[in-house]
Design a protein around this motif. Structure first.
Motif, PDB file in Angstrom:
ATOM      1  N   LYS A  98      70.726  71.958 113.753  1.00 35.66           N
ATOM      2  CA  LYS A  98      69.990  71.767 112.505  1.00 35.66           C
ATOM      3  C   LYS A  98      71.003  71.346 111.461  1.00 35.66           C
ATOM      4  N   ARG A  99      70.657  70.354 110.678  1.00 34.27           N
ATOM      5  CA  ARG A  99      71.556  69.900 109.618  1.00 34.27           C
ATOM      6  C   ARG A  99      70.908  70.108 108.256  1.00 34.27           C
ATOM      7  N   TYR A 100      71.728  70.583 107.326  1.00 28.73           N
ATOM      8  CA  TYR A 100      71.281  70.792 105.955  1.00 28.73           C
ATOM      9  C   TYR A 100      72.077  69.838 105.074  1.00 28.73           C
ATOM     10  N   HIS A 101      71.376  68.999 104.321  1.00 24.65           N
ATOM     11  CA  HIS A 101      72.000  67.949 103.516  1.00 24.65           C
ATOM     12  C   HIS A 101      72.028  68.372 102.044  1.00 24.65           C
ATOM     13  N   TYR A 102      73.194  68.172 101.431  1.00 24.86           N
ATOM     14  CA  TYR A 102      73.399  68.464 100.019  1.00 24.86           C
ATOM     15  C   TYR A 102      74.034  67.247  99.356  1.00 24.86           C
ATOM     16  N   ARG A 103      73.798  67.105  98.052  1.00 23.45           N
ATOM     17  CA  ARG A 103      74.451  66.035  97.289  1.00 23.45           C
ATOM     18  C   ARG A 103      75.117  66.660  96.071  1.00 23.45           C
ATOM     19  N   VAL A 104      76.362  66.259  95.833  1.00 25.91           N
ATOM     20  CA  VAL A 104      77.091  66.700  94.640  1.00 25.91           C
ATOM     21  C   VAL A 104      77.403  65.450  93.835  1.00 25.91           C
ATOM     22  N   ARG A 105      76.902  65.403  92.611  1.00 19.54           N
ATOM     23  CA  ARG A 105      77.142  64.257  91.724  1.00 19.54           C
ATOM     24  C   ARG A 105      78.252  64.602  90.747  1.00 19.54           C
ATOM     25  N   TRP A 106      79.148  63.652  90.558  1.00 18.72           N
ATOM     26  CA  TRP A 106      80.299  63.819  89.682  1.00 18.72           C
ATOM     27  C   TRP A 106      80.248  62.799  88.560  1.00 18.72           C
ATOM     28  N   SER A 107      80.678  63.223  87.370  1.00 23.68           N
ATOM     29  CA  SER A 107      80.759  62.298  86.236  1.00 23.68           C
ATOM     30  C   SER A 107      81.780  62.819  85.235  1.00 23.68           C
ATOM     31  N   ALA A 118      77.707  55.965  84.862  1.00 23.71           N
ATOM     32  CA  ALA A 118      77.723  55.936  86.327  1.00 23.71           C
ATOM     33  C   ALA A 118      78.175  57.301  86.845  1.00 23.71           C
ATOM     34  N   THR A 119      77.717  57.625  88.027  1.00 29.48           N
ATOM     35  CA  THR A 119      78.116  58.869  88.685  1.00 29.48           C
ATOM     36  C   THR A 119      78.615  58.544  90.085  1.00 29.48           C
ATOM     37  N   ILE A 143      80.719  63.099 103.148  1.00 27.54           N
ATOM     38  CA  ILE A 143      80.880  61.651 103.079  1.00 27.54           C
ATOM     39  C   ILE A 143      80.762  61.249 101.617  1.00 27.54           C
ATOM     40  N   LEU A 144      81.643  60.383 101.180  1.00 25.44           N
ATOM     41  CA  LEU A 144      81.551  59.886  99.822  1.00 25.44           C
ATOM     42  C   LEU A 144      80.598  58.704  99.762  1.00 25.44           C
ATOM     43  N   GLU A 145      79.908  58.620  98.652  1.00 25.07           N
ATOM     44  CA  GLU A 145      78.994  57.516  98.423  1.00 25.07           C
ATOM     45  C   GLU A 145      79.726  56.185  98.642  1.00 25.07           C
ATOM     46  N   SER A 146      79.083  55.268  99.277  1.00 25.28           N
ATOM     47  CA  SER A 146      79.578  53.909  99.570  1.00 25.28           C
ATOM     48  C   SER A 146      80.719  53.901 100.600  1.00 25.28           C
ATOM     49  N   ASN A 147      80.961  55.015 101.270  1.00 22.27           N
ATOM     50  CA  ASN A 147      81.981  55.081 102.312  1.00 22.27           C
ATOM     51  C   ASN A 147      81.367  55.573 103.612  1.00 22.27           C
ATOM     52  N   GLU A 160      91.028  62.717  93.646  1.00 22.27           N
ATOM     53  CA  GLU A 160      90.220  62.357  92.473  1.00 22.27           C
ATOM     54  C   GLU A 160      90.003  60.850  92.400  1.00 22.27           C
ATOM     55  N   LYS A 161      90.935  60.098  92.921  1.00 22.25           N
ATOM     56  CA  LYS A 161      90.862  58.636  92.915  1.00 22.25           C
ATOM     57  C   LYS A 161      89.609  58.127  93.635  1.00 22.25           C
ATOM     58  N   TRP A 162      89.155  58.855  94.646  1.00 22.86           N
ATOM     59  CA  TRP A 162      87.940  58.445  95.358  1.00 22.86           C
ATOM     60  C   TRP A 162      86.764  58.370  94.394  1.00 22.86           C
ATOM     61  N   LEU A 163      86.623  59.379  93.542  1.00 25.04           N
ATOM     62  CA  LEU A 163      85.523  59.401  92.574  1.00 25.04           C
ATOM     63  C   LEU A 163      85.695  58.302  91.537  1.00 25.04           C
ATOM     64  N   LYS A 164      86.922  58.126  91.063  1.00 23.26           N
ATOM     65  CA  LYS A 164      87.189  57.077  90.077  1.00 23.26           C
ATOM     66  C   LYS A 164      86.865  55.699  90.631  1.00 23.26           C
ATOM     67  N   ASP A 165      87.218  55.451  91.887  1.00 21.83           N
ATOM     68  CA  ASP A 165      86.937  54.152  92.508  1.00 21.83           C
ATOM     69  C   ASP A 165      85.444  53.880  92.605  1.00 21.83           C
ATOM     70  N   ILE A 166      84.659  54.886  92.953  1.00 21.82           N
ATOM     71  CA  ILE A 166      83.211  54.712  93.057  1.00 21.82           C
ATOM     72  C   ILE A 166      82.624  54.377  91.694  1.00 21.82           C
ATOM     73  N   ILE A 167      83.023  55.131  90.681  1.00 20.63           N
ATOM     74  CA  ILE A 167      82.496  54.886  89.332  1.00 20.63           C
ATOM     75  C   ILE A 167      82.949  53.527  88.814  1.00 20.63           C
ATOM     76  N   GLU A 168      84.203  53.192  89.069  1.00 18.72           N
ATOM     77  CA  GLU A 168      84.717  51.894  88.622  1.00 18.72           C
ATOM     78  C   GLU A 168      83.964  50.744  89.278  1.00 18.72           C
ATOM     79  N   SER A 169      83.684  50.848  90.568  1.00 23.24           N
ATOM     80  CA  SER A 169      82.951  49.772  91.248  1.00 23.24           C
ATOM     81  C   SER A 169      81.529  49.651  90.697  1.00 23.24           C
TER      82      SER A 169
END
Length: 179
Positions: A98-107, A118-119, A143-147, A160-169
């Motif tokens: 069984k898999r339980y899915h969660y999302r964490v949004r950063w800004s 953008a988040t 998994i990070l968004e868009s990866n 932290e750069k992973w989050l910055k790259d997503i927001i920058e894109s």
């Protein structure tokens, strides 16, 4: 005094063996009894990758999963200006788990722009096996968004750069679109 070829090769083998052991070290699978008693801590170039003690399959609840994700993220290093919030998304029934899915949004809200343009999202999946004993810890990955790369807690260092790259894109994309 010159060294023989044999001595040079022997020395090189010892050095390579040492390097191989230091590289392979974090990847060695630990016995289930050790995993139950202590969080796994790996080292990456002088930085200790931290993990938490994840709950067992029998003690798991959706709320407990969300609390543990928050606890795990508290071990990450990021600037204090980052804010995040987490949501439970869904439960997925598979044949053997069984898999339980969660999302964490950063800004990063600022005084000038308290509502972020953008988040960046990180998707956590907590998997409970139907085959393994329920006393074993749950399997967790994110998994990070868009990866596509799957990260496992305790085996990679959060950057932290992973989050910055997503927001920058996202910002670049929004700037390129004219309304």
């Amino acid at each position: 005094m010159q060294k023989s070829i044999f001595e040079i090769c022997k020395k090189k083998r010892e050095v390579l063996k040492y390097k191989a052991c230091s590289i392979r070290g974090p990847l060695v699978w630990q016995s289930p009894s050790r995993r139950l008693t202590q969080p796994i801590v790996f080292s990456e170039a002088g930085y200790i990758i931290q993990n938490i003690q994840w709950t067992s399959g029998k003690d798991f609840t959706v709320e407990r999963g969300q609390q543990q994700i928050e606890e795990y993220m508290s071990t990450w290093e990021f600037h204090e200006s980052w804010l995040h919030w987490s949501d439970y998304l869904q439960e997925e029934e598979l044949k053997y788990s069984k898999r339980y899915h969660y999302r964490v949004r950063w800004s990063i809200p600022t005084c000038r722009k308290p509502i972020p343009q953008a988040t960046a999202s990180i998707y956590f999946i907590i998997e409970i096996s139907k085959i393994k004993p329920p006393t074993l810890p749950v399997e967790v990955f994110f998994i990070l968004e868009s990866n596509r790369l799957i990260h496992r807690p305790g085996q990679c260092r959060f950057r932290e750069k992973w989050l910055k790259d997503i927001i920058e894109s996202k910002m670049i994309l929004m700037d390129s679109i004219t309304f």
